[in-house]
Design an enzyme around this catalytic site. Structure first.
Site, PDB file in Angstrom:
ATOM      1  N   ALA A   9       0.836  -1.204   0.000  1.00  0.00           N
ATOM      2  CA  ALA A   9       0.000   0.000   0.000  1.00  0.00           C
ATOM      3  C   ALA A   9       0.874   1.258   0.000  1.00  0.00           C
ATOM      4  CB  ALA A   9      -0.912  -0.011   1.222  1.00  0.00           C
ATOM      5  N   ASN A 101      12.888  -2.526  12.226  1.00  0.00           N
ATOM      6  CA  ASN A 101      12.718  -3.132  10.900  1.00  0.00           C
ATOM      7  C   ASN A 101      13.298  -4.542  10.857  1.00  0.00           C
ATOM      8  OD1 ASN A 101      11.149  -1.238   9.689  1.00  0.00           O
ATOM      9  ND2 ASN A 101      12.868  -0.017   8.965  1.00  0.00           N
ATOM     10  N   ASN A 127      14.569  -0.369   3.907  1.00  0.00           N
ATOM     11  CA  ASN A 127      15.839  -0.018   4.553  1.00  0.00           C
ATOM     12  C   ASN A 127      15.857  -0.324   6.047  1.00  0.00           C
ATOM     13  OD1 ASN A 127      17.498   0.930   2.500  1.00  0.00           O
ATOM     14  ND2 ASN A 127      16.264   2.809   2.347  1.00  0.00           N
ATOM     15  N   ASP A 155      21.200   2.835  -6.915  1.00  0.00           N
ATOM     16  CA  ASP A 155      22.474   3.555  -6.804  1.00  0.00           C
ATOM     17  C   ASP A 155      23.265   3.408  -8.109  1.00  0.00           C
ATOM     18  OD1 ASP A 155      22.011   4.130  -3.958  1.00  0.00           O
ATOM     19  OD2 ASP A 155      22.210   1.969  -3.753  1.00  0.00           O
ATOM     20  N   ARG A 158      21.637   5.582 -10.716  1.00  0.00           N
ATOM     21  CA  ARG A 158      21.952   6.996 -10.469  1.00  0.00           C
ATOM     22  C   ARG A 158      23.367   7.319 -10.941  1.00  0.00           C
ATOM     23  NH1 ARG A 158      19.549   6.762  -4.271  1.00  0.00           N
ATOM     24  NH2 ARG A 158      17.461   7.520  -4.721  1.00  0.00           N
ATOM     25  N   HIS A 183      23.923  -0.007   0.974  1.00  0.00           N
ATOM     26  CA  HIS A 183      23.032   1.000   0.383  1.00  0.00           C
ATOM     27  C   HIS A 183      22.833   2.085   1.441  1.00  0.00           C
ATOM     28  CE1 HIS A 183      19.709   3.057  -1.471  1.00  0.00           C
ATOM     29  NE2 HIS A 183      18.984   2.846  -0.394  1.00  0.00           N
TER      30      HIS A 183
HETATM   31  P1  NAX Z   1       5.956   3.909   2.300  1.00  0.00           P
HETATM   32  O1  NAX Z   1       6.018   4.385   3.709  1.00  0.00           O
HETATM   33  O2  NAX Z   1       5.228   4.712   1.274  1.00  0.00           O
HETATM   34  O3  NAX Z   1       5.367   2.432   2.267  1.00  0.00           O
HETATM   35  C1  NAX Z   1       5.805   1.446   3.133  1.00  0.00           C
HETATM   36  C2  NAX Z   1       4.669   0.476   3.289  1.00  0.00           C
HETATM   37  O4  NAX Z   1       5.165  -0.627   4.033  1.00  0.00           O
HETATM   38  C3  NAX Z   1       3.477   1.046   4.052  1.00  0.00           C
HETATM   39  O5  NAX Z   1       2.289   0.809   3.322  1.00  0.00           O
HETATM   40  C4  NAX Z   1       3.508   0.281   5.370  1.00  0.00           C
HETATM   41  O6  NAX Z   1       2.212   0.071   5.917  1.00  0.00           O
HETATM   42  C5  NAX Z   1       4.146  -1.026   4.919  1.00  0.00           C
HETATM   43  N1  NAX Z   1       4.724  -1.843   5.986  1.00  0.00           N
HETATM   44  C6  NAX Z   1       5.342  -1.457   7.110  1.00  0.00           C
HETATM   45  N2  NAX Z   1       5.663  -2.515   7.858  1.00  0.00           N
HETATM   46  C7  NAX Z   1       5.248  -3.598   7.174  1.00  0.00           C
HETATM   47  C8  NAX Z   1       5.285  -4.980   7.435  1.00  0.00           C
HETATM   48  N3  NAX Z   1       5.797  -5.470   8.575  1.00  0.00           N
HETATM   49  N4  NAX Z   1       4.769  -5.833   6.528  1.00  0.00           N
HETATM   50  C9  NAX Z   1       4.222  -5.366   5.389  1.00  0.00           C
HETATM   51  N5  NAX Z   1       4.134  -4.053   5.098  1.00  0.00           N
HETATM   52  C10 NAX Z   1       4.648  -3.178   5.975  1.00  0.00           C
HETATM   53  O7  NAX Z   1       7.487   3.697   1.874  1.00  0.00           O
HETATM   54  P2  NAX Z   1       8.119   3.581   0.425  1.00  0.00           P
HETATM   55  O8  NAX Z   1       8.457   4.930  -0.070  1.00  0.00           O
HETATM   56  O9  NAX Z   1       7.299   2.694  -0.416  1.00  0.00           O
HETATM   57  O10 NAX Z   1       9.535   2.892   0.790  1.00  0.00           O
HETATM   58  C11 NAX Z   1       9.600   1.584   1.271  1.00  0.00           C
HETATM   59  C12 NAX Z   1      11.001   1.258   1.741  1.00  0.00           C
HETATM   60  O11 NAX Z   1      11.921   1.340   0.657  1.00  0.00           O
HETATM   61  C13 NAX Z   1      11.548   2.189   2.828  1.00  0.00           C
HETATM   62  O12 NAX Z   1      12.203   1.397   3.824  1.00  0.00           O
HETATM   63  C14 NAX Z   1      12.581   3.002   2.079  1.00  0.00           C
HETATM   64  O13 NAX Z   1      13.580   3.517   2.933  1.00  0.00           O
HETATM   65  C15 NAX Z   1      13.106   1.989   1.110  1.00  0.00           C
HETATM   66  N6  NAX Z   1      13.845   2.490  -0.046  1.00  0.00           N
HETATM   67  C16 NAX Z   1      14.887   1.738  -0.486  1.00  0.00           C
HETATM   68  C17 NAX Z   1      15.621   2.091  -1.593  1.00  0.00           C
HETATM   69  C18 NAX Z   1      16.749   1.251  -2.053  1.00  0.00           C
HETATM   70  O14 NAX Z   1      17.412   1.680  -3.023  1.00  0.00           O
HETATM   71  N7  NAX Z   1      17.044   0.098  -1.467  1.00  0.00           N
HETATM   72  C19 NAX Z   1      15.312   3.339  -2.358  1.00  0.00           C
HETATM   73  C20 NAX Z   1      13.931   3.867  -2.104  1.00  0.00           C
HETATM   74  C21 NAX Z   1      13.456   3.744  -0.673  1.00  0.00           C
HETATM   75  O15 NAX Z   1      14.052   4.769   0.077  1.00  0.00           O
END
Ligand code: NAX
Length: 325
Positions: A9, A101, A127, A155, A158, A183
């Site tokens: 979501a 996390n 993350n 990365d 980019r 990362h």
């Molecule tokens: P959002 O906050 O928009 O969405 C995260 C979703 O995860 C929410 O809907 C939340 O309810 C759900 N969630 C939380 N705990 C959960 C669980 N235990 N089981 C299932 N769902 C759960 O974040 P979004 O922008 O989509 O980013 C998601 C993650 O990607 C973050 O941790 C972010 O830091 C990470 N990223 C990683 C990147 C990478 O290159 N590895 C880059 C983009 C991003 O920053």
């Protein structure tokens, strides 16, 4: 093919799901089912996402499974994009984020271990993705650690863009860009082995000071730059990178080339600690496998930076020691 997406979501998933359903990952001839996991509190939003998937009438999308329990949602999945994680809140220390996390990835690692297809391929995006991935693979003893990846492809992408822009060439003319390590802001975007029009980037770009300082720091801080500009973290580019990363496992890597991925460091050819998820240049024969590309010479600049990112990953592992089995 059954594809799980967690955090379904959230904002990355809002781009990723529609790309998957369109066939951007497994191609135009492969029907798929999407297995979507999010927290119970996001159930309404998840229903809304499903309505939009339904209303998009994607011919390849045959089934959408929704849920908030990993062991139900991961049943029989062949690919898992682990995107969902808690964002860092105000005043939250890095170690608090790691602990909070980390628990998610204990549970999801166990669920993949017992419920997913035994040849599942897993990409951790949430993350801190390297250490989350390490936790998940520790809890999946029936799977091989080689089935787990942490996403450093954004990365890499980019870095490709910045090198192309500096050299005034097309992005397609830049290759052999590796990301080493975590990362995070200690990651090492490697311009030393990068190529532009099949020549060394160091030949094609004469401004070596820019490469060593501005370029490296630009890539390390690009995520923060996007947040500052957009008020939200990278989403569409992250979804695109997630598809690139998984596709690299199902499409053979062109001879002599590589892609970057955070992979388990056991038996790595660069002397990195053996129990980390560390980004290396990798190649694949396209059957879900990969091998770390060996034999790259390290100059003192790279060595020093790689030591720092390794040290950070060891510190992260120490902070979650209690979550590893
Ligand atoms: P959002 O906050 O928009 O969405 C995260 C979703 O995860 C929410 O809907 C939340 O309810 C759900 N969630 C939380 N705990 C959960 C669980 N235990 N089981 C299932 N769902 C759960 O974040 P979004 O922008 O989509 O980013 C998601 C993650 O990607 C973050 O941790 C972010 O830091 C990470 N990223 C990683 C990147 C990478 O290159 N590895 C880059 C983009 C991003 O920053």
């Amino acid at each position: 093919m059954r594809i799980a997406v967690t955090g379904a979501a959230g904002q990355i998933a809002y781009s990723l799901l529609f790309r998957l359903a369109h066939g951007d990952f497994l191609g135009p001839d492969q029907p798929i089912a999407l297995h979507l996991l999010d927290l119970p509190a996001s159930e309404g939003a998840l229903q809304g996402v499903k309505m939009e998937l339904d209303d998009s009438v994607f011919p390849l999308l045959k089934e959408v499974v929704l849920g908030s329990r990993a062991e139900e949602v991961f049943g029989g999945v062949h690919y898992a994009f682990l995107v969902g994680a808690k964002p860092r809140g105000p005043g939250m220390e890095r170690k608090d984020l790691l602990a909070d996390n980390g628990k998610i990835f204990v549970e999801q690692g166990k669920a993949l271990n017992t419920c997913a297809s035994k040849d599942v391929r897993v990409l951790v995006v949430g993350n801190p993705c390297n250490t989350n991935c390490l936790i998940a693979l520790h809890h999946a003893p029936n799977l091989s650690p080689h089935q787990f990846h942490a996403m450093t492809r954004l990365d890499q992408n980019r870095a490709v863009f910045q090198l192309a822009q500096k050299a005034r060439v097309d992005v397609a003319d830049v290759s052999h860009v590796a990301i080493w390590g975590n990362h995070s802001s200690t990651q090492v975007p490697d311009f030393v082995h990068a190529k532009i029009h099949s020549r060394e980037a160091l030949e094609a770009i004469s401004d070596h000071r820019w490469l060593e300082s501005e370029f490296v720091s630009l890539i390390q801080k690009r995520g923060a730059q996007v947040i500052a500009a957009r008020g939200k973290s990278s989403a569409a580019s992250a979804a695109n990178a997630a598809i690139d990363a998984m596709r690299s496992l199902v499409v053979p890597t062109p001879h002599g080339q590589w892609f970057s991925s955070g992979v388990y460091s056991a038996n790595n050819p660069y002397g990195i600690d053996e129990d980390l998820v560390f980004s290396f240049p990798c190649s694949s024969q396209g059957r879900g496998d990969y091998a770390i590309v060996g034999g790259l010479e390290m100059n003192s600049f790279l060595k020093e930076k790689i030591d720092l990112t390794q040290k950070e990953l060891i510190e992260e592992r120490d902070l979650v020691r209690g979550l590893l089995r």
